[in-house]
Design an enzyme around this catalytic site. Structure first.
Site, PDB file in Angstrom:
ATOM      1  N   GLU A 433       0.835  -1.185   0.000  1.00 19.49           N
ATOM      2  CA  GLU A 433       0.000   0.000   0.000  1.00 19.49           C
ATOM      3  C   GLU A 433       0.881   1.250   0.000  1.00 19.49           C
ATOM      4  OE1 GLU A 433      -1.941   0.055   3.759  1.00 19.49           O
ATOM      5  OE2 GLU A 433      -2.761   2.065   3.490  1.00 19.49           O
ATOM      6  N   ASP A 506      -0.808  -1.310   5.921  1.00 18.42           N
ATOM      7  CA  ASP A 506      -0.645  -0.744   7.259  1.00 18.42           C
ATOM      8  C   ASP A 506      -1.617  -1.393   8.236  1.00 18.42           C
ATOM      9  OD1 ASP A 506       1.240   1.005   6.358  1.00 18.42           O
ATOM     10  OD2 ASP A 506      -0.138   2.697   6.125  1.00 18.42           O
ATOM     11  N   ASP A 508      -3.786  -0.234  10.115  1.00 23.47           N
ATOM     12  CA  ASP A 508      -4.798   0.758  10.500  1.00 23.47           C
ATOM     13  C   ASP A 508      -6.058   0.558   9.657  1.00 23.47           C
ATOM     14  OD1 ASP A 508      -4.182   1.689   8.015  1.00 23.47           O
ATOM     15  OD2 ASP A 508      -3.324   3.598   8.659  1.00 23.47           O
ATOM     16  N   ASP A 510      -7.338   2.166   7.099  1.00 29.27           N
ATOM     17  CA  ASP A 510      -7.159   2.190   5.651  1.00 29.27           C
ATOM     18  C   ASP A 510      -6.512   0.904   5.153  1.00 29.27           C
ATOM     19  OD1 ASP A 510      -8.334   4.593   5.327  1.00 29.27           O
ATOM     20  OD2 ASP A 510      -6.467   5.750   5.145  1.00 29.27           O
TER      21      ASP A 510
END
Ligand code: 0RA
Length: 643
Positions: A433, A506, A508, A510
Site C-alpha cells: 500500500e 498498514d 490501520d 485504511d
C-alpha cells in the site's frame, strides 16, 4: 516393545497412536499454524453437530476463555461410559486416547458426517497440554483428565443427573502450535455456517476475551446462532446489503432425496451484481473444490433457464443458448447434501465424488426450479432477463479482455520492481500500500526472489463499478499484468508469475480496507489464486518493545500486555507503536515482515475471501444499514482503531 505387563499389543498401539499425532500433527489437522489450531475447535464442535444430526442434541455451547482454553458443550447422548467389551478399557478413555475410535461404537446411523474433520476428539486430546471431559450419562456425572494425550485422572463419578451431555475443555499445546491465538470472526463465521446448515441446533458462542457491547448487560461477548430457516436464511445472509431481483425477496427453496442414501437441499436468490456465490456443502463440509452436487446443479440450472427463455419467446430461435455463467450471474445459492457414505476427493479433500449425486442434483433442480418459475412468472422473467443481458454483454467483455491481454503480454507495468529469478515457485510478489512503504520495501527486499508492486491510492471500489470499469482501472490492470494469470475464464494458474502474492498493508483502518478490497478482487476475478493457496497476508508488527539494549517486535495488543506484565515493576522500557509500514526503516521491515525465516504469513482461504467479500458489499453496497452496523460493531475493535 516388550509385552511384560498385562497390557496387550493393542494397548501399546494405542500409545503409539497418539504419539504419531504429536509427531506429525499436520497429517491430522493440516498444519500447526492458525488453521490447524482452529481445527481443534471444529473437531470437537463437529462431534456435537453429529449428535444433533443423529437427532440427539439441539444445543452446542462454545466458549473461548481468557487463558485460551476452549470449552465445547453439547446436550447429546454423552460419550459412552463403562468398560468397552472388546478392549476391557474404559470407553470414555478409549474415545479420547485411541485414534479414530470416535465413531466406532454407535452402531449404524451414527456419524453421517466425516470427511475433513472426522479425525476424532483423541487428536484434539493428543495436541492439548491439558484436556478435561465431563459426561452426563446413565444417571451420573463423570469426569476424566488428560495431558498431551495421556490420562492424568481416571474416570470419577462426581454427581448424579438425569440429563445427558458432553463437555470438553482443552488447552492447545504450545509445544505443538506456532501461536495460540484464536480469531473471533473466523470461529464465529464457522459456527454460524454450522447453524445455517443444521436448522435444529442452537449454537451459543461466548468469547471471554471480549466484552459484551450492551451497556445494560455487561460480561463476555455472547453470540447465538440459530436459524429456523436453515439454508434459506443462509442465502438471505449472503445477499444481505445487496439488491435482490424484483419478486425474489423470498429465496427459492427445494429439496430431493434418494432413499436413505442421501438428501439434497437448495436455496437460491439472485441479486443485481455480476458474480455468483454458490456455496456447496456435503455433510456440513464446505466443498470448496466442488464435485458432483455442484456439477448436477450447474447442468440443471442452465437447462431450466434456456428452456424457459425459449418457450416464453425471450430467446430467438437463431440465438445461441445462454451459457452456465450467464444463468448463474448474480446468483447466491447454498447447496447442502447429506449422505451416508461421502467420498471426498481432490487436493484438499473438499471435492464430492459420489457419482449418484450428480443426477440427483440435476433432476432436483430441473424439477424444483422449473416448477417455481411456472408458479412465479414475475421473478422468473426477471431472472431470465438478467441472464440474457449477461449473455449479451459477455461477448463485448471478451473482446475488451482480448485487447487488454495483448497489451499486457508485451510489457510489464513500470511500477513493478521485479525480482531476478523467474521460477514462480520460488518468487514472491509483495503488493504494498502506498508509494512510501513501497520504497522501503524495495530497499528491504531480497531482490533475487522478491518483487514489489506499490499500489497508489485505494483500489477501485469494485462493488459499485461494473466489470468494465473496474477492469479498466489502472491499479487493477497493473496487478493483473504483474500476476500474469489472466482473469475470469482466462485465468490460468500455470501462468502465475509468483506462487506467493503477499498483501502488505498498514495496521490501520485504511490498511484493513485496502486488504479487504484486494481479497475481494482475488475472490471475484481470480478465485484460482486463492484456491491454489497463492494469496497471503503479511503481518507487520504493531509495536517495538525496548528494554535496555534489547528489543523485540510485537504483533498483537494481547502479547504486548503480557510482555509488559512480565517485566519487573521498576524496569524502564519504551514502546514504539508502528502506525504504518512507512515508519519502519528498511532493515526493520525486512527483519519483521519480509524475511522468510522470521515473518508470519497468513495464507488466505476461500472462506476468508468470502468474509471479505461480504464486508465489502456491506461497506460499499448501495444499502446504508449494513454499513452502519459494521462500523458500530468494529468501532471498539482495537485492530481497526487508528490511534
Ligand atoms: C462415541 C459413541 C457415541 C457417541 C460419542 C462417541 C460422542 C462423542 C462426543 C464428543 C463430543 N460430544 C460427543 N457426543 C457423543 C454413541 C453413543 C451411544 O450410542 O449412545
Amino acid at each position: 516393545m516388550a509385552e511384560k505387563n498385562s497390557y496387550g499389543k493393542e494397548d501399546i498401539q494405542v500409545l503409539e497412536g497418539l504419539e504419531a499425532v504429536r509427531k506429525r500433527p499436520g497429517m491430522y489437522i493440516g498444519s500447526t499454524g492458525p488453521r490447524g489450531l482452529h481445527h481443534l475447535i471444529y473437531e470437537v464442535v463437529d462431534n456435537g453437530v453429529d449428535e444433533a444430526m443423529a437427532g440427539f442434541a439441539d444445543k452446542i455451547e462454545v466458549t473461548i476463555h481468557k487463558d485460551n482454553a476452549v470449552t465445547v458443550f453439547d446436550n447429546g447422548r454423552g460419550i459412552p461410559i463403562g468398560k468397552h467389551p472388546k478392549t476391557k478399557m474404559e470407553t470414555l478413555e478409549l474415545v479420547l486416547t485411541v485414534l479414530h475410535a470416535g465413531g466406532k461404537f454407535g452402531g449404524e446411523g451414527y456419524k453421517v458426517s466425516g470427511g475433513l474433520h472426522g479425525v476424532g476428539v483423541s487428536v484434539v486430546n493428543a495436541l492439548s497440554s491439558r484436556l478435561t471431559v465431563e459426561v452426563c450419562r446413565d444417571g451420573g456425572v463423570f469426569t476424566m483428565e488428560f495431558a498431551r494425550g495421556k490420562t492424568t485422572q481416571k474416570i470419577q463419578q462426581i454427581g448424579r443427573t438425569k440429563k445427558t451431555s458432553t463437555k470438553i475443555s482443552f488447552w492447545a499445546d504450545p509445544e505443538i502450535f506456532e501461536t495460540i491465538v484464536y480469531d473471533h470472526d473466523t470461529i464465529a463465521s464457522r459456527l454460524r455456517e454450522m447453524a445455517f446448515l443444521n436448522k435444529n441446533i442452537k449454537i451459543i458462542f461466548t468469547d471471554e476475551r471480549m466484552s459484551s457491547e450492551e451497556k445494560d448487560n455487561p460480561g463476555p461477548l455472547v453470540e447465538t446462532f440459530q436459524y429456523a430457516g436453515g439454508i434459506v436464511d443462509f442465502v438471505k445472509y449472503v445477499n444481505e446489503g445487496k439488491n435482490v431481483l424484483a419478486g425474489l425477496s423470498k429465496p427459492i427453496y427445494f429439496t430431493a432425496s434418494q432413499g436413505d442414501a442421501g438428501e439434497i437441499e437448495f436455496a437460491m436468490q439472485w441479486n443485481d451484481t455480476h458474480y455468483e456465490t454458490t456455496l456447496a456443502f456435503a455433510n456440513n463440509i464446505h466443498t470448496t473444490e466442488g464435485g458432483t452436487h455442484l456439477e448436477g446443479f450447474k447442468n440443471g440450472i442452465t437447462r431450466v433457464l434456456n428452456d424457459y427463455a425459449r418457450s416464453h419467446g425471450m430467446l430467438k430461435e437463431k440465438e445461441d443458448n445462454m451459457a452456465g455463467e450467464d444463468a448463474r450471474s448474480g446468483l447466491a445459492c447454498v447447496i447442502s447434501v447429506k449422505l451416508r457414505e461421502p467420498q471426498f476427493e481432490g487436493q484438499t479433500k473438499t471435492k464430492l465424488g459420489n457419482t449418484e449425486i450428480r443426477a440427483l442434483a440435476q433432476s432436483a433442480v430441473m424439477q424444483g426450479l422449473s416448477e417455481y418459475m411456472e408458479e412465479h412468472p414475475n421473478p422468473a422473467r426477471e431472472i431470465v432477463k438478467k441472464a440474457l443481458e449477461e449473455k449479451r454483454v459477455r461477448e463485448a467483455v471478451r473482446k475488451y479482455k482480448d485487447t487488454q491481454r495483448k497489451q499486457r503480454e508485451t510489457s510489464l507495468p513500470g511500477k513493478l520492481a521485479d525480482c531476478s529469478l523467474r521460477d514462480p515457485e520460488l518468487t514472491e510478489l509483495y503488493i504494498v500500500e502506498g508509494d512510501s512503504a513501497g520504497g522501503s520495501a524495495k530497499q528491504a527486499r531480497e531482490r533475487s526472489f522478491q518483487a514489489i508492486l506499490p499500489l497508489r491510492g485505494k483500489i477501485l471500489n469494485i462493488e459499485r463499478a461494473n466489470i468494465h470499469r473496474s477492469l479498466s482501472s489502472e491499479t487493477i490492470n497493473t496487478l493483473i499484468t504483474a500476476l500474469g494469470t489472466g482473469i475470469g475464464d482466462d485465468f490460468a494458474a500455470e501462468k502465475a508469475r509468483y506462487h506467493k502474492a503477499i498483501i502488505m498493508t498498514d495496521a490501520d483502518v485504511d490498511g484493513a480496507h485496502i486488504r479487504t478490497l484486494l481479497l475481494t478482487f482475488f475472490f471475484r476475478f481470480m478465485p484460482g489464486m486463492i484456491e491454489h493457496g497463492y494469496v497471503y497476508i503479511a503481518q507487520p508488527p504493531l509495536y517495538r518493545l525496548a528494554v535496555g539494549r534489547k528489543h523485540n517486535y510485537i504483533y498483537s495488543d494481547d502479547v504486548l500486555k503480557k510482555e509488559i506484565a512480565k517485566l519487573l515493576p521498576e524496569t524502564k522500557y519504551t514502546i514504539q507503536r508502528y502506525k504504518g509500514l512507512g515508519e519502519m526503516d528498511p532493515e526493520q521491515l525486512w527483519e519483521t515482515t519480509m524475511e522468510p525465516a522470521n515473518r508470519t504469513l497468513l495464507q488466505v482461504t476461500m472462506d476468508d475471501a468470502l468474509l471479505a467479500d461480504k464486508v465489502v458489499s456491506d461497506l460499499m453496497g448501495d444499502q446504508v444499514e449494513p454499513r452502519k452496523e459494521f462500523i458500530q460493531r468494529h468501532a471498539k475493535d482495537v485492530r481497526f482503531l487508528d490511534i
